[in-house]
Scaffold this motif. Sequence first.
Motif, PDB file in Angstrom:
ATOM      1  N   ASN A 101      -9.788  21.260   9.136  1.00 31.25           N
ATOM      2  CA  ASN A 101     -10.929  21.959   8.557  1.00 31.25           C
ATOM      3  C   ASN A 101     -11.902  22.327   9.678  1.00 31.25           C
ATOM      4  O   ASN A 101     -12.250  21.491  10.513  1.00 31.25           O
ATOM      5  CB  ASN A 101     -11.598  21.030   7.535  1.00 31.25           C
ATOM      6  CG  ASN A 101     -12.888  21.565   6.977  1.00 31.25           C
ATOM      7  OD1 ASN A 101     -13.895  21.595   7.683  1.00 31.25           O
ATOM      8  ND2 ASN A 101     -12.874  21.959   5.727  1.00 31.25           N
ATOM      9  N   THR A 102     -12.334  23.607   9.700  1.00 32.07           N
ATOM     10  CA  THR A 102     -13.145  24.096  10.816  1.00 32.07           C
ATOM     11  C   THR A 102     -14.418  23.280  11.020  1.00 32.07           C
ATOM     12  O   THR A 102     -14.809  22.983  12.155  1.00 32.07           O
ATOM     13  CB  THR A 102     -13.505  25.572  10.603  1.00 32.07           C
ATOM     14  OG1 THR A 102     -12.302  26.339  10.510  1.00 32.07           O
ATOM     15  CG2 THR A 102     -14.330  26.110  11.763  1.00 32.07           C
ATOM     16  N   ILE A 127      -4.019  22.060  17.724  1.00 29.79           N
ATOM     17  CA  ILE A 127      -4.916  22.133  16.573  1.00 29.79           C
ATOM     18  C   ILE A 127      -4.962  23.557  16.035  1.00 29.79           C
ATOM     19  O   ILE A 127      -5.106  24.524  16.786  1.00 29.79           O
ATOM     20  CB  ILE A 127      -6.331  21.673  16.958  1.00 29.79           C
ATOM     21  CG1 ILE A 127      -6.301  20.193  17.341  1.00 29.79           C
ATOM     22  CG2 ILE A 127      -7.314  21.901  15.823  1.00 29.79           C
ATOM     23  CD1 ILE A 127      -7.603  19.695  17.918  1.00 29.79           C
ATOM     24  N   SER A 128      -4.849  23.658  14.733  1.00 31.52           N
ATOM     25  CA  SER A 128      -5.004  24.938  14.035  1.00 31.52           C
ATOM     26  C   SER A 128      -6.124  24.770  13.021  1.00 31.52           C
ATOM     27  O   SER A 128      -6.053  23.902  12.146  1.00 31.52           O
ATOM     28  CB  SER A 128      -3.693  25.315  13.329  1.00 31.52           C
ATOM     29  OG  SER A 128      -3.852  26.465  12.534  1.00 31.52           O
ATOM     30  N   GLY A 140       4.133  24.914   9.468  1.00 27.01           N
ATOM     31  CA  GLY A 140       4.769  24.195  10.559  1.00 27.01           C
ATOM     32  C   GLY A 140       3.927  23.086  11.140  1.00 27.01           C
ATOM     33  O   GLY A 140       4.025  22.775  12.337  1.00 27.01           O
ATOM     34  N   LEU A 141       3.100  22.441  10.312  1.00 31.13           N
ATOM     35  CA  LEU A 141       2.217  21.378  10.773  1.00 31.13           C
ATOM     36  C   LEU A 141       2.824  20.013  10.474  1.00 31.13           C
ATOM     37  O   LEU A 141       3.688  19.867   9.604  1.00 31.13           O
ATOM     38  CB  LEU A 141       0.856  21.490  10.078  1.00 31.13           C
ATOM     39  CG  LEU A 141       0.111  22.813  10.242  1.00 31.13           C
ATOM     40  CD1 LEU A 141      -1.113  22.843   9.347  1.00 31.13           C
ATOM     41  CD2 LEU A 141      -0.291  23.020  11.705  1.00 31.13           C
ATOM     42  N   ASP A 142       2.353  19.020  11.194  1.00 28.71           N
ATOM     43  CA  ASP A 142       2.736  17.631  10.923  1.00 28.71           C
ATOM     44  C   ASP A 142       1.735  16.960   9.995  1.00 28.71           C
ATOM     45  O   ASP A 142       2.110  16.162   9.130  1.00 28.71           O
ATOM     46  CB  ASP A 142       2.823  16.841  12.231  1.00 28.71           C
ATOM     47  CG  ASP A 142       3.866  17.396  13.179  1.00 28.71           C
ATOM     48  OD1 ASP A 142       5.047  17.424  12.794  1.00 28.71           O
ATOM     49  OD2 ASP A 142       3.493  17.821  14.289  1.00 28.71           O
ATOM     50  N   MET A 143       0.445  17.254  10.199  1.00 22.18           N
ATOM     51  CA  MET A 143      -0.625  16.629   9.441  1.00 22.18           C
ATOM     52  C   MET A 143      -1.741  17.644   9.253  1.00 22.18           C
ATOM     53  O   MET A 143      -1.741  18.702   9.888  1.00 22.18           O
ATOM     54  CB  MET A 143      -1.176  15.398  10.176  1.00 22.18           C
ATOM     55  CG  MET A 143      -0.136  14.458  10.719  1.00 22.18           C
ATOM     56  SD  MET A 143      -0.843  13.017  11.601  1.00 22.18           S
ATOM     57  CE  MET A 143      -1.036  11.884  10.237  1.00 22.18           C
TER      58      MET A 143
END
Length: 301
Positions: A101-102, A127-128, A140-143
């Motif tokens: 979350n930004t 980080i995205s 394509g994220l892990d968490m």
Amino acid sequence: MDRPDLPLNALRVFEVAMRQGSFTRAAIELRVTQAAVSHQIARLEDFLGSTLFLRTPQGLVPTDEGQLLFPVLEQGFEGIARVLDRVRGHREVEVLNVGVNTTFALGWLLPRIERFHQDHPEIDLRISTNNNRVEILREGLDMAIRFGNGGWTGHNSMPLMETPLSPFCTPTIAARLRQPSDLCQVPLLRSYRSAEWPGWFEAVGAICPPVKGPTLDSSVALAELATFSAGAALLPVPMFQRYIELGRLVQPFGDAVNAGRYHLTWPSDRPATDAMGKFAEWLTANGATDPSDSADENHTN
């Protein structure tokens, strides 16, 4: 064990198409044309003798065979990618992709990111950021770190910080405020969570005036707008201390109402990696969880 000639390219295309839910989005991720994606899927279906997708007006619908194949391929490609990342350049590095979350990213994580790199040089943290809308598998994220009540179906969640909300404004506006009811004379900047301002006024025993103006989907955007003396913004206090330290905003009243909390989440049907466990432990050790929370408190939904 003997293996048939595996159509690896087609299997990879299928995995991406399943994760993205669209041939178009799969083509974008793979940097190929949509026709190339369709061709590879058709090739794989011919190889298997089974239909993997039903094409409907609502989009792709995986068949039973497609749903059976996907988790095996997803875990297999994830494992291959991790091993390749470790042996590339003879470095023992594990990649960890986290959606954040930004507001949490800017207000808490990024100022401490160098500390994480120092504590865990063996983890390549990627980080995205997002505005609390995230699909871990599809992206394509892990968490993911997101705001809510912890009730995300199919995901484990570890509670992080609570987010008490309090008004923030420029020192110029704050000079005109003596008591909470004086905020009725100031434009109240609003988020898409329309109940926040009424909840705060109710907590301080005052009547909430009409909240007008543009609706923003980010606390960071609200804070930036407030710095231009456009009005008062109701913001999560722990995330915006830097604005106070820089003198850009002040907190005219100490009254705050709890609006929920952030959570670290991950899919419950995927085994946690070593990097995932270390990241969760590091968040706890560095104050991202409230003292009253158990460090190993997880919820499966």
